[in-house]
Design a protein around this motif. Sequence first.
Motif, PDB file in Angstrom:
ATOM      1  N   LEU A 118       0.849  -1.198   0.000  1.00  0.00           N
ATOM      2  CA  LEU A 118       0.000   0.000   0.000  1.00  0.00           C
ATOM      3  C   LEU A 118       0.884   1.247   0.000  1.00  0.00           C
ATOM      4  O   LEU A 118       1.881   1.289   0.726  1.00  0.00           O
ATOM      5  CB  LEU A 118      -0.896   0.008   1.241  1.00  0.00           C
ATOM      6  N   PRO A 119       0.502   2.231  -0.756  1.00  0.00           N
ATOM      7  CA  PRO A 119       1.273   3.494  -0.717  1.00  0.00           C
ATOM      8  C   PRO A 119       1.222   4.103   0.679  1.00  0.00           C
ATOM      9  O   PRO A 119       0.258   3.894   1.428  1.00  0.00           O
ATOM     10  CB  PRO A 119       0.546   4.378  -1.746  1.00  0.00           C
ATOM     11  N   VAL A 120       2.237   4.821   1.018  1.00  0.00           N
ATOM     12  CA  VAL A 120       2.340   5.397   2.357  1.00  0.00           C
ATOM     13  C   VAL A 120       1.169   6.322   2.638  1.00  0.00           C
ATOM     14  O   VAL A 120       0.573   6.287   3.722  1.00  0.00           O
ATOM     15  CB  VAL A 120       3.680   6.161   2.485  1.00  0.00           C
ATOM     16  N   ASP A 121       0.813   7.153   1.668  1.00  0.00           N
ATOM     17  CA  ASP A 121      -0.284   8.087   1.913  1.00  0.00           C
ATOM     18  C   ASP A 121      -1.599   7.349   2.136  1.00  0.00           C
ATOM     19  O   ASP A 121      -2.454   7.788   2.894  1.00  0.00           O
ATOM     20  CB  ASP A 121      -0.395   9.079   0.758  1.00  0.00           C
ATOM     21  N   ARG A 122      -1.718   6.189   1.533  1.00  0.00           N
ATOM     22  CA  ARG A 122      -2.941   5.400   1.732  1.00  0.00           C
ATOM     23  C   ARG A 122      -3.000   4.870   3.161  1.00  0.00           C
ATOM     24  O   ARG A 122      -4.048   4.936   3.812  1.00  0.00           O
ATOM     25  CB  ARG A 122      -2.928   4.228   0.743  1.00  0.00           C
ATOM     26  N   ARG A 123      -1.869   4.386   3.640  1.00  0.00           N
ATOM     27  CA  ARG A 123      -1.827   3.886   5.015  1.00  0.00           C
ATOM     28  C   ARG A 123      -2.064   5.049   5.996  1.00  0.00           C
ATOM     29  O   ARG A 123      -2.763   4.902   6.999  1.00  0.00           O
ATOM     30  CB  ARG A 123      -0.470   3.227   5.298  1.00  0.00           C
ATOM     31  N   GLN A 124      -1.480   6.185   5.711  1.00  0.00           N
ATOM     32  CA  GLN A 124      -1.680   7.344   6.603  1.00  0.00           C
ATOM     33  C   GLN A 124      -3.143   7.793   6.577  1.00  0.00           C
ATOM     34  O   GLN A 124      -3.687   8.213   7.597  1.00  0.00           O
ATOM     35  CB  GLN A 124      -0.762   8.477   6.168  1.00  0.00           C
ATOM     36  N   ARG A 125      -3.765   7.685   5.408  1.00  0.00           N
ATOM     37  CA  ARG A 125      -5.170   8.071   5.322  1.00  0.00           C
ATOM     38  C   ARG A 125      -6.040   7.135   6.167  1.00  0.00           C
ATOM     39  O   ARG A 125      -7.013   7.557   6.796  1.00  0.00           O
ATOM     40  CB  ARG A 125      -5.626   8.040   3.863  1.00  0.00           C
ATOM     41  N   VAL A 126      -5.650   5.845   6.188  1.00  0.00           N
ATOM     42  CA  VAL A 126      -6.382   4.899   7.047  1.00  0.00           C
ATOM     43  C   VAL A 126      -6.296   5.337   8.496  1.00  0.00           C
ATOM     44  O   VAL A 126      -7.287   5.339   9.238  1.00  0.00           O
ATOM     45  CB  VAL A 126      -5.811   3.476   6.860  1.00  0.00           C
ATOM     46  N   VAL A 127      -5.093   5.749   8.915  1.00  0.00           N
ATOM     47  CA  VAL A 127      -4.905   6.200  10.299  1.00  0.00           C
ATOM     48  C   VAL A 127      -5.764   7.430  10.583  1.00  0.00           C
ATOM     49  O   VAL A 127      -6.451   7.516  11.621  1.00  0.00           O
ATOM     50  CB  VAL A 127      -3.417   6.512  10.562  1.00  0.00           C
ATOM     51  N   GLU A 128      -5.730   8.335   9.671  1.00  0.00           N
ATOM     52  CA  GLU A 128      -6.478   9.577   9.896  1.00  0.00           C
ATOM     53  C   GLU A 128      -7.984   9.312   9.906  1.00  0.00           C
ATOM     54  O   GLU A 128      -8.728   9.908  10.702  1.00  0.00           O
ATOM     55  CB  GLU A 128      -6.130  10.588   8.799  1.00  0.00           C
ATOM     56  N   ASP A 129      -8.402   8.382   9.037  1.00  0.00           N
ATOM     57  CA  ASP A 129      -9.835   8.063   9.028  1.00  0.00           C
ATOM     58  C   ASP A 129     -10.264   7.410  10.325  1.00  0.00           C
ATOM     59  O   ASP A 129     -11.366   7.645  10.829  1.00  0.00           O
ATOM     60  CB  ASP A 129     -10.156   7.136   7.848  1.00  0.00           C
ATOM     61  N   LEU A 130      -9.389   6.564  10.866  1.00  0.00           N
ATOM     62  CA  LEU A 130      -9.749   5.861  12.107  1.00  0.00           C
ATOM     63  C   LEU A 130      -9.685   6.775  13.326  1.00  0.00           C
ATOM     64  O   LEU A 130     -10.559   6.749  14.189  1.00  0.00           O
ATOM     65  CB  LEU A 130      -8.814   4.677  12.333  1.00  0.00           C
ATOM     66  N   LEU A 131      -8.649   7.594  13.412  1.00  0.00           N
ATOM     67  CA  LEU A 131      -8.424   8.368  14.631  1.00  0.00           C
ATOM     68  C   LEU A 131      -9.031   9.777  14.555  1.00  0.00           C
ATOM     69  O   LEU A 131      -9.209  10.417  15.596  1.00  0.00           O
ATOM     70  CB  LEU A 131      -6.922   8.501  14.898  1.00  0.00           C
ATOM     71  N   GLY A 132      -9.289  10.260  13.356  1.00  0.00           N
ATOM     72  CA  GLY A 132      -9.708  11.636  13.209  1.00  0.00           C
ATOM     73  C   GLY A 132     -10.788  12.091  14.166  1.00  0.00           C
ATOM     74  O   GLY A 132     -10.569  13.032  14.949  1.00  0.00           O
ATOM     75  N   PRO A 133     -11.911  11.379  14.193  1.00  0.00           N
ATOM     76  CA  PRO A 133     -12.986  11.884  15.050  1.00  0.00           C
ATOM     77  C   PRO A 133     -12.805  11.527  16.525  1.00  0.00           C
ATOM     78  O   PRO A 133     -13.511  12.058  17.364  1.00  0.00           O
ATOM     79  CB  PRO A 133     -14.223  11.180  14.486  1.00  0.00           C
ATOM     80  N   GLN A 134     -11.863  10.618  16.857  1.00  0.00           N
ATOM     81  CA  GLN A 134     -11.778  10.124  18.224  1.00  0.00           C
ATOM     82  C   GLN A 134     -10.536  10.587  18.962  1.00  0.00           C
ATOM     83  O   GLN A 134     -10.499  10.532  20.191  1.00  0.00           O
ATOM     84  CB  GLN A 134     -11.774   8.577  18.215  1.00  0.00           C
TER      85      GLN A 134
END
Lengths: 176, 239
Positions: free
Chosen positions: A52-68
Motif C-alpha cells: 500500500l502506498p504510504v499516503d494510503r496507510r496514513q489516510r487509514v490512520v487519519e480516518d480511524l483516529l480523526g474523530p476520536q
Amino acid sequence: MADDRIGGYADALLSVAAAEGASDLVEDELFRVAEAVRSNDELLATLTDRKLPVDRRQRVVEDLLGPQASPITTALVSMVVGTGRGGDLPAIVDRAVAKSAAGRNRALARVRSAVELSDDQKARLAAAIKASTGTDVEIRVVIDESLLGGLVTEIGDDVIDGSVRRRMAQLKETFS
Amino acid sequence: MTRRTRYIGWALGLGVAAGLFTASPAAAVPETIGSCVFEKLVELEESGSSLEALEEEGEEAVVAFSDDLEKCVEAPSLIIPEIDEIIWGGSAFLVLFAFMVWKGFPAVQGAMNARAEKIAADLDAADQAKTEAARIKSDHEAELAGAKAEAARLIDEARGQAEQVKADLVARANEEVAEMRARAAADAEAARNQALADLRGDVSEIAIGAAERVIRTNLDHDTQRALVDAYIDEVAGRG
C-alpha cells in the motif's frame, strides 16, 4: 539497533507531546491506539503492508483516529506509519509510556476495563495499588468490552483479574 | 620254534642215536648158527684145544662142548636180556638219562614252567578279563541305571515344564481376560465420564451463555461503577 530505533521514536513522540503541552492526553490516546493495533491483526497488517502506498496507510490512520483522537495524536501515529514503522507502533508507544512514567518515578499499570474510568476511579485505583504493592503507578486504561464488567490490571508480570469474564470462566470450570 | 623246543628235539635225537650206537654190541651176538659155531671153534682152538683133543679127553668134554654149541641154536630169552645188552643198554640209558638230566630236563622243566607261567598268566588275564568284564558290566549297569534315572528325570522335568507352561498359559489367559474386562470397564467408565463431561460442558455452556446475556443486559452504569469500586477495594485489601 532495533531497540535504539524504538527508543528514538519513543523519545520523539514524548518530545512532541511535551512540546504541545498535552503529554497526558497524547500518551493516553497513543496507548489506546497501540492497544487497538496490538489486538487487531487486520489493522496491523494494513499499517505494515508495504504494497500500500504510504499516503494510503496514513489516510487509514487519519480516518480511524480523526474523530476520536486529538490532531497531535493522529499526526504522531501517521508519522510513525509514514516512516514504515507501523508494525513497531505498539512497542514504540509502550516504550514511550513506560519512559514517561519512569520519568515521574512511577510504574506503568495497564488497566483493561469494560467501561471508561473516571479520574476519581483512576486515582483511587492508583492509591489502592500503592497500598497493595508499595509502588507508585500510572494508570493507562484500555476499553475491553469482552470483560463484561470489572477490571484487569497488569503491572509488569503481575496480573490482578477482577473481571466478570474471569468469574464466568470460574463458574464454567465449576460446572465442568 | 623256541630254543627250549629245539633243545628237546636235540635231546631226543641224541637219545635215539645213542640207543642205536650203544645197541650195536648187543648186535654182536652171532646172528647165525654157523657163525656161532665158528666162533666156538675158534675159541676152542685159541684155548689150545681141538675137537680131536676133546674126543680124547672123554665123553664129558665132548658133551660140554656140545652143550656149548647147542647154545648157538638156543633162542635168546624174551624176558631176560643178555648181560652185554644190559650193560650196553644200561650205559646208553645212563648216558641218555644223564644227557636228559643235563639238557632235556631243564628244557622240559623250563617249558613246563613257562607253560605253567603262561597258564597262570592266562588265568590271571582271564581273571582280569573277567574282572574287567564284570566292571564293564557293572559300569554298563550303572550307566543304564543312570540313563534310566536321567530319562526319568527328563520326563519328570518335561512333565513339570509342561505343567508350568500350562499354568502360565492359563494364568496369562486369565490375566488377559481380567485385563480385557478391566479395559472394557475402564472404557465404559471413561465413555460415561466423557458423556457426563460433555453434557456438563454443554449445560455449562448454555448456562454461562444465558448468564452472560443476562449480565450484558443488566450491567448498567451503576452496576459497572459498583464492580469497579469493589475491584478497587479488593486491590487495596491485598496489602
